[in-house]
Design a protein around this motif. Sequence first.
Motif, short mmCIF file in Angstrom:
data_model
loop_
_atom_site.label_atom_id
_atom_site.label_comp_id
_atom_site.label_asym_id
_atom_site.label_seq_id
_atom_site.Cartn_x
_atom_site.Cartn_y
_atom_site.Cartn_z
N PRO A 100 0.80 -1.24 0.00
CA PRO A 100 0.00 0.00 0.00
C PRO A 100 0.82 1.27 0.00
CG PRO A 100 -0.11 -1.12 2.14
CD PRO A 100 0.55 -2.06 1.18
N ASP A 101 2.05 1.23 0.58
CA ASP A 101 2.87 2.44 0.64
C ASP A 101 3.86 2.56 -0.53
OD1 ASP A 101 1.68 3.17 3.07
OD2 ASP A 101 3.11 1.96 4.21
N LEU A 102 4.11 1.48 -1.25
CA LEU A 102 5.14 1.49 -2.29
C LEU A 102 4.59 1.42 -3.70
CD1 LEU A 102 7.73 -1.01 -0.69
CD2 LEU A 102 7.65 1.49 -0.49
N ARG A 103 3.42 0.82 -3.88
CA ARG A 103 2.95 0.52 -5.23
C ARG A 103 2.76 1.74 -6.13
NH1 ARG A 103 -2.84 -1.73 -3.01
NH2 ARG A 103 -3.74 0.28 -2.37
N ASP A 104 2.35 2.87 -5.53
CA ASP A 104 2.07 4.05 -6.35
C ASP A 104 3.25 5.02 -6.43
OD1 ASP A 104 -0.54 3.19 -6.87
OD2 ASP A 104 -1.28 4.05 -4.99
N GLN A 105 4.35 4.70 -5.75
CA GLN A 105 5.51 5.58 -5.80
C GLN A 105 6.32 5.35 -7.07
OE1 GLN A 105 7.97 6.10 -2.31
NE2 GLN A 105 6.40 5.24 -0.96
N PRO A 106 7.03 6.38 -7.57
CA PRO A 106 7.94 6.17 -8.70
C PRO A 106 9.00 5.15 -8.34
CG PRO A 106 7.62 8.50 -8.25
CD PRO A 106 7.02 7.77 -7.10
N LYS A 107 9.50 4.43 -9.35
CA LYS A 107 10.51 3.39 -9.13
C LYS A 107 11.79 3.73 -9.89
CE LYS A 107 7.09 0.85 -7.33
NZ LYS A 107 5.93 1.69 -7.71
N PHE A 108 12.92 3.33 -9.32
CA PHE A 108 14.21 3.47 -9.98
C PHE A 108 14.93 2.14 -9.94
CE2 PHE A 108 18.82 4.34 -9.79
CZ PHE A 108 18.98 4.94 -11.05
N ILE A 109 15.27 1.60 -11.10
CA ILE A 109 15.91 0.29 -11.19
C ILE A 109 17.42 0.47 -11.10
CG2 ILE A 109 16.19 -1.78 -12.61
CD1 ILE A 109 13.53 -0.93 -14.01
N LEU A 110 18.05 -0.28 -10.19
CA LEU A 110 19.50 -0.18 -9.99
C LEU A 110 20.14 -1.54 -10.15
CD1 LEU A 110 21.98 1.48 -9.10
CD2 LEU A 110 21.38 0.93 -6.73
N GLY A 111 21.10 -1.62 -11.07
CA GLY A 111 21.86 -2.85 -11.26
C GLY A 111 23.19 -2.75 -10.54
N GLY A 112 24.28 -2.68 -11.30
CA GLY A 112 25.60 -2.57 -10.69
C GLY A 112 26.02 -1.14 -10.45
N GLY A 113 25.22 -0.17 -10.89
CA GLY A 113 25.55 1.23 -10.66
C GLY A 113 26.75 1.72 -11.44
N SER A 114 27.08 1.02 -12.54
CA SER A 114 28.28 1.38 -13.31
C SER A 114 27.98 2.35 -14.45
CB SER A 114 28.92 0.11 -13.90
OG SER A 114 28.02 -0.54 -14.78
N ASN A 115 26.73 2.77 -14.57
CA ASN A 115 26.38 3.66 -15.68
C ASN A 115 25.48 4.79 -15.21
OD1 ASN A 115 26.80 4.07 -18.53
ND2 ASN A 115 24.63 3.67 -18.81
N ILE A 116 25.70 5.24 -13.95
CA ILE A 116 24.88 6.32 -13.42
C ILE A 116 25.76 7.37 -12.74
CG2 ILE A 116 22.80 4.92 -13.08
CD1 ILE A 116 23.53 4.74 -10.11
#
Length: 346
Positions: free
Chosen positions: A40-56
């Motif tokens: 209920p608290d997470l489903r409507d929030q924006p999401k950010f997908i993080l893999g190895g963090g080597s391209n951010i």
Amino acid sequence: MIVESNASLQPYNTFGIVAKAKTLVRVKGPADVHAVLAHPDLRDQPKFILGGGSNIVLTGDVKPVVLKVEVEGRRVLDDGPRSTVVEFGAGENWHEAVTWTLEQGLGGLENLALIPGTVGASPVQNIGAYGLELQDRFESLDAIDLMTGREFTLDATQCAFGYRDSVFKHSPARDSDFGLAGRALILRVRMRLPKPWKPVLGYLDLQRKQAEAGVTEPTARQIYDWVCAIRSAKLPDPRVIGNAGSFFKNPTVTPEQCQDIIARDPNIVHYPMPDGSVKLAAGWLIDACGWKGKSVGQAGVYEKQALVLVNRGGATGGEVVTLARAIQTSVYERFGIRLEPEPVVV
């Protein structure tokens, strides 16, 4: 589902930039994604997908829910007379996956050794190095829709691979467009390794290594070792010096544009492409503008390779972005070419 609040992201980005995630969820499999979408608290929030963090490049704390992809798994899926299909969980380390294939006696990915990041990020960026791109070995992938929770499979055509590009880097401009940026979380990736194995040796640095070794018919493992040696000599280890690898894409120009630049700078490094265009070495352009070794705050240009921006210790994302923009301006003013960054600025 493992949920962490105010989680440090410094260990999860190879630039080593200090930042926090308001909420971080460790995704071990589809069930974790379904749990987020039902929460209920997470489903409507924006999401950010993080893999190895080597391209951010993180420019501050991340407010969207960070989905840290940690899906594991390595297996030979199919071993036929003309090829072998291998499958990896999206959270597997890419270089370790390449090493594993060689340990199984399977060649085909050795040119892509030592590229930082995870397997799940490899199709997003269509990673490439030393004459090979992921799309040359890609079979298919499984992903999950973060809006609907539906799992689906894509083949190479549906991934719309381009130079450091794919459908995962584009948002749909219209409802009918098939853009998956921020919407699809990759779970598993499959590669098809051809039989019989053939070496890819078109890259000049590999040819030099081959000549030095005096080897006429190198093995996949020898090419792997050469690639690791070349990358280690040119590129800093993110565990020692924070960086995101090559920061800018190599630009392509028309033959006429290239000739115009050659008339002014005869030493420019350039490569003819199969489609008739010419690829220019972004590192050479940056070096020619005098940026190698220079810094803005604690963000700098690596002394051994101008294409790499580094964290000299305590650099902020803002300093990295400021440095990158200054480089872009210099290159455009001298050569009339706009460099495009590879990493995503968050």
